[in-house]
Design a protein around this motif. Structure first.
Motif, mmCIF file in Angstrom:
data_model
loop_
_atom_site.group_PDB
_atom_site.id
_atom_site.type_symbol
_atom_site.label_atom_id
_atom_site.label_comp_id
_atom_site.label_asym_id
_atom_site.label_seq_id
_atom_site.Cartn_x
_atom_site.Cartn_y
_atom_site.Cartn_z
ATOM 1 N N ASP A 1 28.307 1.353 55.568
ATOM 2 C CA ASP A 1 28.600 2.293 56.430
ATOM 3 C C ASP A 1 29.312 3.389 55.688
ATOM 4 N N SER A 2 30.045 3.149 54.792
ATOM 5 C CA SER A 2 30.807 4.284 54.220
ATOM 6 C C SER A 2 29.839 5.016 53.412
ATOM 7 N N LEU A 3 28.640 4.444 52.868
ATOM 8 C CA LEU A 3 27.591 5.273 52.155
ATOM 9 C C LEU A 3 26.836 5.961 52.904
ATOM 10 N N LEU B 1 26.510 9.882 52.975
ATOM 11 C CA LEU B 1 25.038 10.804 52.942
ATOM 12 C C LEU B 1 25.065 11.704 54.043
ATOM 13 N N ARG B 2 25.785 11.397 55.556
ATOM 14 C CA ARG B 2 25.824 12.695 56.470
ATOM 15 C C ARG B 2 26.471 13.624 55.980
ATOM 16 N N ARG B 3 27.622 13.259 55.111
ATOM 17 C CA ARG B 3 28.423 14.526 54.508
ATOM 18 C C ARG B 3 27.814 15.102 53.271
ATOM 19 N N GLY B 4 26.500 15.000 53.235
ATOM 20 C CA GLY B 4 25.796 15.505 52.092
ATOM 21 C C GLY B 4 26.275 15.024 50.626
ATOM 22 N N HIS C 1 24.673 3.095 42.216
ATOM 23 C CA HIS C 1 23.859 1.969 42.276
ATOM 24 C C HIS C 1 23.218 1.681 43.596
ATOM 25 N N LEU C 2 24.238 1.217 44.326
ATOM 26 C CA LEU C 2 23.854 1.120 45.673
ATOM 27 C C LEU C 2 22.897 2.121 46.494
ATOM 28 N N LEU C 3 23.284 3.245 46.296
ATOM 29 C CA LEU C 3 22.425 4.178 46.881
ATOM 30 C C LEU C 3 20.838 4.464 46.304
ATOM 31 N N ALA C 4 20.796 4.036 44.963
ATOM 32 C CA ALA C 4 19.674 3.932 44.475
ATOM 33 C C ALA C 4 18.663 2.717 44.777
ATOM 34 N N ALA C 5 19.749 1.694 44.990
ATOM 35 C CA ALA C 5 18.868 0.337 45.196
ATOM 36 C C ALA C 5 18.397 0.568 47.036
ATOM 37 N N PRO D 1 30.606 -6.018 53.371
ATOM 38 C CA PRO D 1 29.316 -5.488 52.937
ATOM 39 C C PRO D 1 28.990 -4.470 53.943
ATOM 40 N N GLN D 2 29.249 -4.667 55.184
ATOM 41 C CA GLN D 2 28.854 -3.886 56.224
ATOM 42 C C GLN D 2 29.463 -2.783 56.241
ATOM 43 N N GLN D 3 31.003 -2.588 55.788
ATOM 44 C CA GLN D 3 32.006 -1.434 55.300
ATOM 45 C C GLN D 3 31.482 -0.693 54.371
#
Ligand code: GLU
Length: 288
Positions: free
Chosen positions: A274-276, A280-283, A19-23, A269-271
């Protein structure tokens, strides 16, 4: 024209990293164009909703520092609007009642030698489309359980095969009859996802729909509905979905990836953000 995007979660469980990615996709696209990003609560299917998840969703969004513009749209407040649109489609002769059960449909599809569609499930073969009108009246009068389906053949006769544009995949051609006669309403469910999403995107003036690639096929159905309802056609952007190390799509029910559990485990929240980014960098492989 100002860019308007939206984040449209269904709070049928805790908000998770997908969901976070979609947001973020919706927020970033709006910000990149000086536009607005709206929030819509897709709780039309009340059977799947729990009020505590809605409250938790607002908490998680605030904790993540994600904000949205304008008023929040909530689907359960819009039943009258959906009812009016269904009536319009009925008047256009595009809806018919279907009395088939799920098991019957599964059997019909198997007998026709068809496999379920990858993302849309068992495409309805149209069994109830041409029932004799007297039989339909009889069944309706007797209160036989039924759904209301969109007659895609008639839709196609009316609008042909219109196109829509995906920002990643380019121009797409929608062949309405390729998706089966989808359910637009049932007794305990005044409008299906397909109907509500199309009506609501138009009502919110959404110009760019960003959402997961799992909804790519549904967009063809939405384009067909926009055609018959005379609604504007937004641009679409279907983003890749997050996966685990084994390449399996992260499931909504997987509590470990919920924002609340990451929050409870002491992440900032920052972590989480950052994990997201790392994922995304890892496909799209989420490793937390
Ligand atoms: N409500 C859907 C979900 O949470 C998203 C629908 C959409 O973006 O069109 O998966």
């Amino acid at each position: 024209m100002p860019v308007i995007t939206r984040f449209a979660p269904s709070p049928s469980g805790p908000l998770h990293v997908g969901h976070l990615l979609a947001a973020l996709q919706a927020r970033r696209l709006a910000d990149a164009h000086g536009g607005r990003c709206l929030l819509r609560v897709e709780n039309i299917d009340q059977r799947a909703q729990h009020p505590e998840y809605l409250a938790l969703m607002y908490e998680d969004l605030a904790w993540l520092g994600l904000s949205f513009d304008g008023e929040v749209m909530v689907q359960t407040r819009r039943f009258e609007v959906y009812r009016a649109v269904l009536e319009q489609l009925r008047q256009q002769g595009l809806l018919y009642p279907c009395f088939c059960t799920r098991t019957e449909i599964k059997t019909q599809v198997a007998e026709m030698g068809r496999a379920p569609h990858a993302t849309l499930g068992y495409l309805y073969p149209g069994t109830c489309r041409n029932l004799p009108p007297e039989l339909v009246q009889e069944k309706l009068a007797a209160g036989v359980p039924h759904t209301w389906r969109l007659d895609m053949q008639r839709v196609q006769d009316l609008i042909g095969c219109p196109t829509w544009h995906d920002l990643h995949r380019g121009t797409q051609r929608c062949v309405p009859t390729a998706y089966g006669d989808v359910v637009l309403a049932r007794k305990d469910f005044p409008a299906s996802y397909h109907l509500a999403v199309v009506v609501d995107d138009a009502a919110q003036g959404v110009t760019h729909v960003t959402r997961g690639a799992d909804l790519f096929d549904s967009t063809h159905i939405h384009r067909a509905l926009q055609g018959v309802l005379g609604l504007p056609v937004p641009q679409y952007c279907h983003h890749a979905l997050l996966r685990d190390n084994a390449g399996k799509r992260l499931a909504k029910r997987d509590g470990a990836r919920s924002i609340a559990s990451l929050r409870g485990a002491g992440f900032t929240p920052q972590q989480v953000l950052d994990s997201l980014r790392t994922a995304l960098r890892r496909g799209g492989i989420w490793q937390v």
